[in-house]
Design a protein around this motif. Sequence first.
Motif, PDB file in Angstrom:
ATOM      1  N   LEU A  78      22.309  33.389  24.345  1.00  0.00           N
ATOM      2  CA  LEU A  78      22.358  35.090  24.788  1.00  0.00           C
ATOM      3  C   LEU A  78      23.660  35.056  25.097  1.00  0.00           C
ATOM      4  O   LEU A  78      24.085  36.458  24.500  1.00  0.00           O
ATOM      5  N   ALA A  79      24.462  34.594  25.678  1.00  0.00           N
ATOM      6  CA  ALA A  79      25.948  34.920  26.133  1.00  0.00           C
ATOM      7  C   ALA A  79      26.851  35.509  24.806  1.00  0.00           C
ATOM      8  O   ALA A  79      27.581  36.411  25.096  1.00  0.00           O
ATOM      9  N   CYS A  80      26.797  34.745  23.685  1.00  0.00           N
ATOM     10  CA  CYS A  80      27.735  34.757  22.835  1.00  0.00           C
ATOM     11  C   CYS A  80      27.135  36.439  22.106  1.00  0.00           C
ATOM     12  O   CYS A  80      27.894  36.819  21.306  1.00  0.00           O
ATOM     13  N   ARG A  81      25.979  36.788  22.281  1.00  0.00           N
ATOM     14  CA  ARG A  81      25.469  37.973  21.771  1.00  0.00           C
ATOM     15  C   ARG A  81      25.714  39.303  22.633  1.00  0.00           C
ATOM     16  O   ARG A  81      25.245  40.399  22.257  1.00  0.00           O
ATOM     17  N   VAL A  82      26.230  38.980  23.830  1.00  0.00           N
ATOM     18  CA  VAL A  82      26.519  39.994  24.851  1.00  0.00           C
ATOM     19  C   VAL A  82      27.796  40.651  25.012  1.00  0.00           C
ATOM     20  O   VAL A  82      28.836  39.878  25.164  1.00  0.00           O
ATOM     21  N   THR A  83      28.083  41.947  25.076  1.00  0.00           N
ATOM     22  CA  THR A  83      29.486  42.466  25.354  1.00  0.00           C
ATOM     23  C   THR A  83      29.603  43.410  26.490  1.00  0.00           C
ATOM     24  O   THR A  83      28.507  44.317  26.611  1.00  0.00           O
ATOM     25  N   PHE A  84      30.051  43.315  27.434  1.00  0.00           N
ATOM     26  CA  PHE A  84      30.363  44.023  28.456  1.00  0.00           C
ATOM     27  C   PHE A  84      31.425  45.204  28.188  1.00  0.00           C
ATOM     28  O   PHE A  84      32.741  44.922  28.128  1.00  0.00           O
ATOM     29  N   GLU A  85      31.061  46.468  28.098  1.00  0.00           N
ATOM     30  CA  GLU A  85      31.626  47.609  27.850  1.00  0.00           C
ATOM     31  C   GLU A  85      32.442  48.182  29.340  1.00  0.00           C
ATOM     32  O   GLU A  85      31.667  48.788  30.129  1.00  0.00           O
ATOM     33  N   ILE A  86      33.652  48.019  29.491  1.00  0.00           N
ATOM     34  CA  ILE A  86      34.412  48.281  30.740  1.00  0.00           C
ATOM     35  C   ILE A  86      34.999  49.754  30.640  1.00  0.00           C
ATOM     36  O   ILE A  86      35.795  49.883  29.591  1.00  0.00           O
ATOM     37  N   LEU A  87      34.741  50.585  31.510  1.00  0.00           N
ATOM     38  CA  LEU A  87      35.411  52.104  31.490  1.00  0.00           C
ATOM     39  C   LEU A  87      36.697  51.989  31.337  1.00  0.00           C
ATOM     40  O   LEU A  87      37.157  51.687  32.581  1.00  0.00           O
TER      41      LEU A  87
END
Length: 637
Positions: free
Chosen positions: A502-511
């Motif tokens: 799961l982790a390798c498919r998650v991106t966190f978009e930071i403003l």
Amino acid sequence: MVKKREFGIFFLLFMLGLFFAYVYTDITKTKDDIFKRIQSHQIEQISYILQNIEKDILDNSDVKTSEDLFSMFSKEYVRAEYEHIISLMLTSNVKYAYILYKDEQDKFRFLLDASKTDKANFNQKFDVSSAEYSTLYTTKKPQIIQLNDIENLYLTYLYPITNNGNVIGVFNIDITTNIQKIILESIKPLETFFVVLIIFILLLMAMTVMQIFHYFVTRKKIFTDPLTKTFNRNYLEETAPLLNLSHYSLAMLDLDKFKIINDTYGHKTGDYILSRTSKVFKNSIRDSDILVRYGGEEFILLINNRSKTKSDIDICERVRKNILKEHFLYEGHEINVSVSIGLHKNPYLEKNLQEAIKRADKMLYIAKKSGRNKVICYDEKEISEELSSSTDISFVKEAIDDDRVICYYQPIYDYKHSRIFKYEALVRIIAKDGKIVPPLAFLPLIKETNIHYKLTQRILLVVFENFKKNNKLVSINMNFSDLINPDIEETIINNLKHNQHLACRVTFEILESDEINDIELFKQKINLIHSLKAKVSIDDFGSGYSNFKTIIDVEANFLKIDGSLIKNIDVNTKDFKVVKSIIHFAAQSNMQTIAEYVHSKEVYEKLLLLDIDFMQGYYISEPKNYLVESDELFKSC
């Protein structure tokens, strides 16, 4: 009277000249600061690598003296092994890398040369012309030889190989970098602009009264849109530094379904509608209000609030109603026209005019999505007062408790391979009556409250649970305040640390537009995300110098270009050039780019001319409560 006016203009131009000269100087200082940061970052990375190689040489080969070092590298297989290791450092930024030593006559000679071209032989003499080579042996510390051409950021980095306090060899790394060229290409037009502007102002100071008069006539033409006879975007950009936003409310006006009118009746009809509607706009406002054609069918209205005869909402409603009752007849066709309006009552509370425009534009977006022909108002003062209301906060709290927080998903499109690259998760709340509530209706009310953090936790859990069941990629929006919240951090770690799939498919978009006061803490949290094998994207990129700081300090995987730069890219050449520069800069920084707000075929086709990686917007697909497939894209066009 004429003399006083001439003197006033002269004095004003003189002060403007000083101001622009100061800005030009500040830009130059900023450029030098960026170069220093790049150099420091490169040397830090190279030092770390060389330190490990040095340790490997000393520990694995029992090297204690320069003679031992010479004996070690006299073996061809040893040289080949270390040449391979050091050659891995050779990139577009590192051109030459080799190891030297001093022979008995204090002459420098090659032990190995890992360079790809112009390769030196073992024990070949190396002529030095810089005192830093001797200084390194005296101080036993790394030395930097900074060459004269600083704009190309060319330097030699010397790193000592030491044992028992003695220097027995030297790593010699020649560094060249291309990133400063990109920065120079971005900054140079701005520098040129200010130089030309300063010269222009000095020339104006020497002109006669007739020349000054001619200047004002010409100036009026530059700032007037030829079709609608309103002010244009040049005027807004020119007057923005002089505007006192506390004296105005700001409204974004957009003609509903104008593209359909253009496509159905032709561009001449569209021009006629724009000309007529602008007259209605001007007849509906007061002399103290300012109307600007912002782009296409979009207008900005600055409503003077010092006159209390009519409120800003009253004026917007009058504009809306007057457009609705106006009869538009062209070549026998009766055309119905309406206008949607997004209003920001207190634009002075934003950091600058562009931020206020963004806020009004979001209200305009809500007006269009909720049926068009509406005025939607944003009032930060009222929202601040409502934050203390348990009714508003309890709306979100009850939704969390009742499990009514859901996510819609908008695809991010890989046009080069005609496939969906990943999805962006967008929060929604299901109201008790079953209606879907968009985020702008509740997020501003809970900003930086404990409920906001609980909502973010719930979004994370919803997304993680949905994407555990598939192999698709997803992006999740995060604020800086979310990132440093210990409960949210715990939620991220607990769900990703032991689930690499799961982790390798998650991106966190930071403003990117968030205020980040503690950059070191920010970098720590980004490193934590990377350590979990998740990815990072900088969201809403495109608000000036802070972007360069973010790029230099934070190693992001993706860079999402702000929608304000994308939405008018088909008609605004300045936006096109800025986006092109950002894409080039991101490519050099090993980041992939995403264009958001791709709302029309024209914008989509304009972006095809640029080497952007991915696109996202309503033209491609609206957000859905399920994961759309590739064959469902472009259904709105």
